[in-house]
Design an enzyme around this catalytic site. Structure first.
Site, PDB file in Angstrom:
ATOM      1  N   GLY A  70      54.952  95.714 -93.273  1.00  0.00           N
ATOM      2  CA  GLY A  70      54.595  95.437 -94.797  1.00  0.00           C
ATOM      3  C   GLY A  70      53.898  94.151 -94.737  1.00  0.00           C
ATOM      4  O   GLY A  70      53.449  93.438 -93.665  1.00  0.00           O
ATOM      5  N   CYS A  71      53.520  94.050 -95.869  1.00  0.00           N
ATOM      6  CA  CYS A  71      52.436  92.751 -96.076  1.00  0.00           C
ATOM      7  C   CYS A  71      52.996  91.558 -95.607  1.00  0.00           C
ATOM      8  O   CYS A  71      52.398  90.627 -95.053  1.00  0.00           O
ATOM      9  CB  CYS A  71      52.038  92.847 -97.530  1.00  0.00           C
ATOM     10  SG  CYS A  71      53.033  92.873 -98.828  1.00  0.00           S
ATOM     11  N   TYR A  72      54.159  91.247 -96.349  1.00  0.00           N
ATOM     12  CA  TYR A  72      54.642  89.738 -96.077  1.00  0.00           C
ATOM     13  C   TYR A  72      54.750  89.782 -94.648  1.00  0.00           C
ATOM     14  O   TYR A  72      54.737  88.509 -93.905  1.00  0.00           O
ATOM     15  CB  TYR A  72      56.081  89.862 -96.842  1.00  0.00           C
ATOM     16  CG  TYR A  72      55.693  89.240 -98.267  1.00  0.00           C
ATOM     17  CD1 TYR A  72      54.987  88.109 -98.637  1.00  0.00           C
ATOM     18  CD2 TYR A  72      56.261  89.846 -99.351  1.00  0.00           C
ATOM     19  CE1 TYR A  72      54.904  87.890-100.000  1.00  0.00           C
ATOM     20  CE2 TYR A  72      56.170  89.609-100.707  1.00  0.00           C
ATOM     21  CZ  TYR A  72      55.403  88.641-101.066  1.00  0.00           C
ATOM     22  OH  TYR A  72      55.473  88.307-102.448  1.00  0.00           O
ATOM     23  N   THR A 130      53.695  91.217 -92.087  1.00  0.00           N
ATOM     24  CA  THR A 130      52.341  90.894 -91.201  1.00  0.00           C
ATOM     25  C   THR A 130      51.739  89.288 -91.162  1.00  0.00           C
ATOM     26  O   THR A 130      51.835  88.726 -90.062  1.00  0.00           O
ATOM     27  CB  THR A 130      51.162  91.808 -91.815  1.00  0.00           C
ATOM     28  OG1 THR A 130      51.588  93.114 -91.587  1.00  0.00           O
ATOM     29  CG2 THR A 130      50.018  91.500 -91.007  1.00  0.00           C
TER      30      THR A 130
END
Lengths: 349, 349, 349, 349
Positions: A152-154, A156
């Site tokens: 996921g973006c968060y 990462t």
């Protein structure tokens, strides 16, 4: 090189899918041969995206693993939660490699997935076989894998900012507090009052405190790295901008460490990695400094008064936080240099 | 009422000064009789602010306490750091009441001021006499005072969000971490690359971690309330918007407390105050919900997994964080209802 | 004054309705006694608008003219196209005065309404009786009227910028080209991909060229003033901001006229009006200079090379372009000063 | 290919220069060998641009034609008005090819340059030798030239939108009105109150009506194409966004023409060009649809009521309006395909 890797993208009408198309357009060894959307199959791809006029004029394909196998070697799934769990087995059985950008294969515990995602978990043996593709940490496992679960973006931004300090024993994992901020594209292309322009412009808001589905994913990796269970406080905020994530992270320092020691330790940890950049002391990264690129930039501030460190980590949520890292994983799967086709200079200003 | 209080504003060409003009225009018992700028004296006020055309067409006055005393009863100082320390004594000696919006009279310790502001501290006895005008906490002291030091924007949002929990013994003061975010108007009207439009738009950045001059102000009040020295971790970030501050605050809970208990405690603490609004459980405030108004809105999320509370507090930095609270202090000084002339509905959207 | 005018608002959950609530909160002679929403009747008003917490906590009423008559004297309709045409007769028959903010009573020709709005036109005799409330032009007709049709946002900015030049014979009506730009709040609160944050942020787009439903309204007034049929070229664009409209208007000059002559002529035309401000030569208005206020600011540039004039007119679309002008019309209906409760200083920055 | 073209950039600390660096980083046949800044020579390039950390770490060179000749074959000048006129002769004499992004060599008439730029004009024979590099119109002249004058951002968007209609005789050149809008990066990196974040955010403003220095450049080309003198009305506006220009253009149609006829005519005119995209009837381009790319997208709306056409043309002002077109000209100079290294997919959203 004689032949190019053929790539299919499912979910081409969301932001993750269309960003894959943008980035792969300049990849030297891969080409997109099928763009797939169950909801818009049969219509021209550029109908929904005028910016792709003259660039990708083909019709959207339907989700048909057998057909796609004739056109592609690898398939990216940029679909809403729950979809990949359903369609991945057929793609794998058809002989395709799969890189899933959704959360469906990230959590190894089905119970945890169902608790946080409120949907049925993916089935075995696929769930166990899926490699969590946080490239800088688990890159070795990605090589040769058939099913990659893209982080996921968060997670990462957060994990790249925390893992080296935990591995080095510089911080107390039990003390970690994560204050994360994201541009609005992270919410996807689906319309809602919460992403209505007039509601978000000139506004800053907190949401899903301690309830974001990325929490178990972050804790899974932190626990793995710390070699003991780690729970965290994790807050998410919406910034009136389109792209960019910043994780501001707080932790108690074990012993005494200077900002310079953190910097030296992280530089060593990421010495072989091209996409993590460590800021010198006194400088902190801003989200625009990675806009449109696959970089994750990290800075530090040690406070001797409280003996805490503040770690600031930024990424472009659609690139390093989604499509870019997915391509990085594809490169690793294929045994290529991980930066192939990803050496974009951030767009500034 | 037969007569109106006559008000002068020094520093009318900055954002704090011009916001005082906006808000005071609808005050029922006060009127602006002199707008003062040392740099632009003698030129029409509306030259620099076309939005004031037809509304305030007078010429700017120079900084001349004797002259101003003939025109005004109270003077607001909306000047850069270091100016109020120099000019306040003459205004007080001329018989004017002074409300200073800068940091010059906030810190009672001259050494601390000089450490954080890098300027000579204000002189005694004025420094000791100045009342720190955080109205909801120290309102009683404001009544009848001649010199008010108006709190900073970050301290206002932060302290209103923390003081009740400390007073109630709900949180451990030593554990407090403050992650604050501000719109760009907080940086003032002076131009710099750091506030250049193209650099900030579609950007989110951290700055002055653990180094912001509002830190000693926050710790002064927290220590006063906790009745022991408190040091905090304090981070500031710039949001691509003009107005609004959010403080996201983290602390370890003492014992066990639910979100509902925090809410009940804060509602009781602020029962008599009109400008603090407590959100119900499950709702967190966004900065736009107070835009243009004097409100401070506060919400809570207790995390039982970590036994930490997250407190979210928002204000309009130019209103409750500057001009609005200054007028609130003026009201209190005069023995009036603190909300006089300040009952603006937030502008939404 | 002993008694206040009682006001009801239908459509309180849209931006026009909620802006009426904000502006009327400080009106000295009117008070909102009923807020009405057919879709949300029975729920607390502040549920949908946290910024109204502590300010307007009452439940939303249903659309019931008889009931509303017991609570109110005047009703504002801030409803989507087609609704006012249906419900206005019952309100009028119940003895309420009606101010309609929608387009339903603006066009005197039913055929024209049906062509541009694709809905059935309002019925007679109401359509004929409705007074078009462009206050600075038709204010005299508003006094004492029972049904006011409040002008559209684009027509308000455009017509206030063009009417004096046409009346003075300074420009050729046949040559008029209008290039209009609006903030996104003009599109209302209904969600769509076209108003999704990530699609509009850092974007500027043209829409509905020569097809906007405000065209016949503009031409109706221009023809009335020119005393002959006028057709125009009218373009609309969406600006990545929430509030504000600018109309940039082009016309061929009749004879020779300087910028100063335009300015003098407009100043004379609007000599008695408080809400139109004419910029001096060399200055052009920006939308932020009227933000949150009822002003319409106008500037001019005559080009001797082409013998054309460019007229720039700005308003806040939700105030002078909707709720503010509606209150101005209420004031006129009641025989009050038109600026009562509307003397807001624009919020800057 | 055995060898790469060596490129130097003067003015590397402005937005034009840093965008050249971004775009050239992925050019297959050219590489940047020297980045030059007279004001910052000797300091690391990435000091001023943290986004270039790890990408371009070299020291900035001084402006020294002899030295630069040892390092480069072509030099781009991305300097403020007046600089290129002074330094170009020495670069040419040193044997370098020069592509100037400023206005210094655009106007063939020195008197016109001095009238609009208020600076001394460039000297002969260089002024006469310079080729105006509007690639789609004058591309043939660019091939083999030693000195290219790269067009301005507004002229590029405007001329690509107007030239085919004039050549086809579809519109009356005397009737042209141009309403242009630009993102703020067009104003460069120099700070001023006019580009201060808080002044521009949530604001839309008009500036320099009929006074922009791009007017003579536009009229020079329009007159050339129309084969008679053309004067235009030209307005510029600032949009609260960083990148993007839209020119909305109005003209009287000669005879009768449909939107479809305009489209067919433009498609034919640009049949061989890769960077101009014509929208189908009913669709108009938005600036974000070309963000970060070298495309110019054009749409049309014919209004039969007024017999006028509205033409909408969009570009990214820093790419097709500056650095991208400069590289396109470099490609043409070298006899390469004009799109080499420029086939970026627009970044969306």
């Amino acid at each position: 090189m004689s032949e190019q890797l053929r790539v299919a993208i499912v979910g081409s009408t969301g932001y993750g899918g269309v960003e894959l198309v943008r980035l792969l357009a300049s990849h030297p060894q891969a080409k997109v041969t099928s763009v797939i959307s169950s909801s818009s199959a049969g219509t021209p791809f550029s109908d929904g995206f005028p910016h792709l006029q003259h660039i990708r004029e083909e019709l959207l394909d339907d989700v048909d693993p057998a057909l796609i196998r004739t056109k592609a070697d690898v398939v990216f799934l940029a679909t809403p939660a729950g979809v990949a769990a359903k369609i991945t087995p057929a793609f794998l059985q058809a002989g395709l490699k799969v890189i899933d950008l959704s959360g469906d294969y990230r959590l190894k515990s089905p119970a945890l997935y169902e608790e946080w995602y409120k949907k049925p978990a993916a089935e075995e043996p696929y769930l166990s076989e899926a490699v969590f593709g946080l490239a800088e940490i688990y890159g070795e496992r990605v090589k040769g894998a058939a099913l990659i679960s893209n982080p996921g973006c968060y997670p990462t931004a957060t994990l790249l900012g925390l893992v080296p300090a935990i591995k080095a024993g510089f911080i107390d994992p039990a003390s970690i507090i994560i204050d994360a901020k994201s541009g609005v594209s992270g919410a996807g292309r689906g319309v809602s009052l919460g992403t209505h322009y007039s509601e978000l412009n000139e506004n800053f808001k907190a949401y899903k405190l301690n309830q974001h589905q990325h929490i178990p994913e972050i804790e899974m990796v932190l626990s793995d790295v710390a070699e003991k269970p780690v729970v965290t406080t994790f807050s998410t905020h919406l910034v009136p901008m389109t792209r960019g994530i910043m994780s501001t992270m707080y932790a108690n320092i074990v012993g005494e460490r200077t900002t310079e020691q953190f910097i030296a330790s992280y530089k060593e940890f990421y010495a072989d990695r091209q996409f993590v950049r460590i800021r010198p002391a006194g400088l902190l990264p801003a989200t625009k400094e990675v806009w449109g690129s696959n970089y994750c930039d990290i800075g530090f501030a040690v406070d001797t008064r409280t003996n805490r460190v503040t770690i600031v980590s930024v990424i472009d949520n659609l690139v390093k936080g989604a499509a870019g890292q997915a391509i990085q994983n594809m490169n690793l799967m294929m045994g290529w240099d991980e930066s192939l086709g990803l050496q974009f200079v951030p767009a500034y200003p």
